[in-house]
Design a protein around this motif. Sequence first.
Motif, mmCIF file in Angstrom:
data_model
loop_
_atom_site.group_PDB
_atom_site.id
_atom_site.type_symbol
_atom_site.label_atom_id
_atom_site.label_comp_id
_atom_site.label_asym_id
_atom_site.label_seq_id
_atom_site.Cartn_x
_atom_site.Cartn_y
_atom_site.Cartn_z
ATOM 1 N N LEU A 144 -9.046 10.039 -3.215
ATOM 2 C CA LEU A 144 -7.833 9.228 -3.168
ATOM 3 C C LEU A 144 -8.204 7.760 -3.321
ATOM 4 O O LEU A 144 -9.019 7.230 -2.571
ATOM 5 C CB LEU A 144 -7.102 9.451 -1.841
ATOM 6 C CG LEU A 144 -5.888 8.562 -1.575
ATOM 7 C CD1 LEU A 144 -4.776 8.841 -2.576
ATOM 8 C CD2 LEU A 144 -5.379 8.774 -0.147
ATOM 9 N N ASP A 145 -7.585 7.078 -4.297
ATOM 10 C CA ASP A 145 -7.851 5.657 -4.525
ATOM 11 C C ASP A 145 -6.758 4.769 -3.945
ATOM 12 O O ASP A 145 -7.045 3.727 -3.370
ATOM 13 C CB ASP A 145 -7.993 5.375 -6.021
ATOM 14 C CG ASP A 145 -9.300 5.913 -6.583
ATOM 15 O OD1 ASP A 145 -10.285 5.992 -5.816
ATOM 16 O OD2 ASP A 145 -9.347 6.262 -7.782
ATOM 17 N N TRP A 146 -5.491 5.144 -4.093
ATOM 18 C CA TRP A 146 -4.397 4.325 -3.568
ATOM 19 C C TRP A 146 -3.143 5.194 -3.433
ATOM 20 O O TRP A 146 -3.050 6.285 -4.024
ATOM 21 C CB TRP A 146 -4.111 3.125 -4.472
ATOM 22 C CG TRP A 146 -3.860 3.461 -5.918
ATOM 23 C CD1 TRP A 146 -4.771 3.486 -6.932
ATOM 24 C CD2 TRP A 146 -2.611 3.846 -6.505
ATOM 25 N NE1 TRP A 146 -4.174 3.857 -8.109
ATOM 26 C CE2 TRP A 146 -2.848 4.073 -7.881
ATOM 27 C CE3 TRP A 146 -1.323 4.005 -6.008
ATOM 28 C CZ2 TRP A 146 -1.844 4.468 -8.772
ATOM 29 C CZ3 TRP A 146 -0.305 4.407 -6.897
ATOM 30 C CH2 TRP A 146 -0.577 4.621 -8.250
ATOM 31 N N ILE A 147 -2.200 4.691 -2.634
ATOM 32 C CA ILE A 147 -0.953 5.412 -2.410
ATOM 33 C C ILE A 147 0.149 4.403 -2.099
ATOM 34 O O ILE A 147 -0.090 3.415 -1.400
ATOM 35 C CB ILE A 147 -1.099 6.451 -1.263
ATOM 36 C CG1 ILE A 147 0.187 7.264 -1.107
ATOM 37 C CG2 ILE A 147 -1.507 5.792 0.023
ATOM 38 C CD1 ILE A 147 0.021 8.463 -0.179
ATOM 39 N N ALA A 148 1.344 4.621 -2.640
ATOM 40 C CA ALA A 148 2.486 3.737 -2.413
ATOM 41 C C ALA A 148 3.703 4.584 -2.053
ATOM 42 O O ALA A 148 3.993 5.581 -2.720
ATOM 43 C CB ALA A 148 2.785 2.908 -3.669
ATOM 44 N N GLN A 149 4.398 4.184 -0.983
ATOM 45 C CA GLN A 149 5.583 4.914 -0.534
ATOM 46 C C GLN A 149 6.840 4.249 -1.081
ATOM 47 O O GLN A 149 6.937 3.032 -1.162
ATOM 48 C CB GLN A 149 5.642 4.950 0.991
ATOM 49 C CG GLN A 149 6.850 5.699 1.542
ATOM 50 C CD GLN A 149 6.837 5.762 3.058
ATOM 51 O OE1 GLN A 149 5.781 5.861 3.666
ATOM 52 N NE2 GLN A 149 8.011 5.698 3.662
ATOM 53 N N PHE A 150 7.825 5.071 -1.463
ATOM 54 C CA PHE A 150 9.084 4.585 -1.998
ATOM 55 C C PHE A 150 10.232 5.086 -1.128
ATOM 56 O O PHE A 150 10.123 6.143 -0.496
ATOM 57 C CB PHE A 150 9.280 5.072 -3.439
ATOM 58 C CG PHE A 150 8.368 4.420 -4.431
ATOM 59 C CD1 PHE A 150 8.817 3.385 -5.231
ATOM 60 C CD2 PHE A 150 7.046 4.816 -4.566
ATOM 61 C CE1 PHE A 150 7.983 2.773 -6.141
ATOM 62 C CE2 PHE A 150 6.194 4.211 -5.473
ATOM 63 C CZ PHE A 150 6.672 3.181 -6.266
ATOM 64 N N PRO A 151 11.341 4.366 -1.097
ATOM 65 C CA PRO A 151 12.499 4.859 -0.339
ATOM 66 C C PRO A 151 13.099 6.081 -1.013
ATOM 67 O O PRO A 151 13.015 6.250 -2.235
ATOM 68 C CB PRO A 151 13.470 3.668 -0.362
ATOM 69 C CG PRO A 151 13.079 2.879 -1.568
ATOM 70 C CD PRO A 151 11.588 3.050 -1.702
ATOM 71 N N ALA A 152 13.703 6.924 -0.214
ATOM 72 C CA ALA A 152 14.346 8.117 -0.751
ATOM 73 C C ALA A 152 15.519 7.715 -1.629
ATOM 74 O O ALA A 152 16.218 6.740 -1.347
ATOM 75 C CB ALA A 152 14.823 9.019 0.386
ATOM 76 N N PRO A 153 15.769 8.423 -2.721
ATOM 77 C CA PRO A 153 16.901 8.077 -3.587
ATOM 78 C C PRO A 153 18.220 8.238 -2.851
ATOM 79 O O PRO A 153 18.413 9.177 -2.077
ATOM 80 C CB PRO A 153 16.767 9.074 -4.745
ATOM 81 C CG PRO A 153 15.960 10.209 -4.191
ATOM 82 C CD PRO A 153 15.026 9.600 -3.206
#
Length: 202
Positions: A144-153
């Motif tokens: 794993l290099d990176w991870i980004a969380q997004f808001p639920a649609p």
Amino acid sequence: MMLHNADGSDCGPDSGMWQAWSRGVIQNRLAQHARGIDRADEALLREAYHDDGTVDYGSLQGSAAEFAAAIAAMHDGAPMSSHRTSNLWIAIEGKSAISESYVMAWVTLPTDGDPQPHLVGGRYLDRHSYKHDHWRMQHRQYLLDWIAQFPAPQPAVARPAFAPPGRTSRARRPTTCPTVRNSMLSIPESCGPNPSRPRRDT
């Protein structure tokens, strides 16, 4: 599978034809692996590995068969995922090969609250072997290099049938001024004087 030269002789594992053919098969195996995960297809994912294949995904280590069953169950009924493999580097030596590839995946992962969509980037370090007339994966290590969380649609706002859509935002002036018109560069008035026009004294 046995490859043959134009004169009918066998192609050895050190020949250029063997290298080219093997590279294509290995690339297809990597694509098959991604398809198996996104479709929650245990059989398709399992087929990418030899029977004695293994994996190391950090928190998930063990046989490829156990991995395929766990991943298929995890993705079955879950929101859609998309795994994209790219930047493939493959080195083939006879009937063994190693590869490194980048992966970017759109997945829904658990959080402290409800599961949320994430964009994840990492690398696959794979070993491949040619056994029983097939190139398949022998071992996969995931980094794993990176991870980004997004808001639920958010659900779309319902409106009466045939009702015109409301105006939700004001039009904005383009941020890039130069435009191409009739194959010549022109600059809109809003961006300052146009050097192609004579300047008018004020």
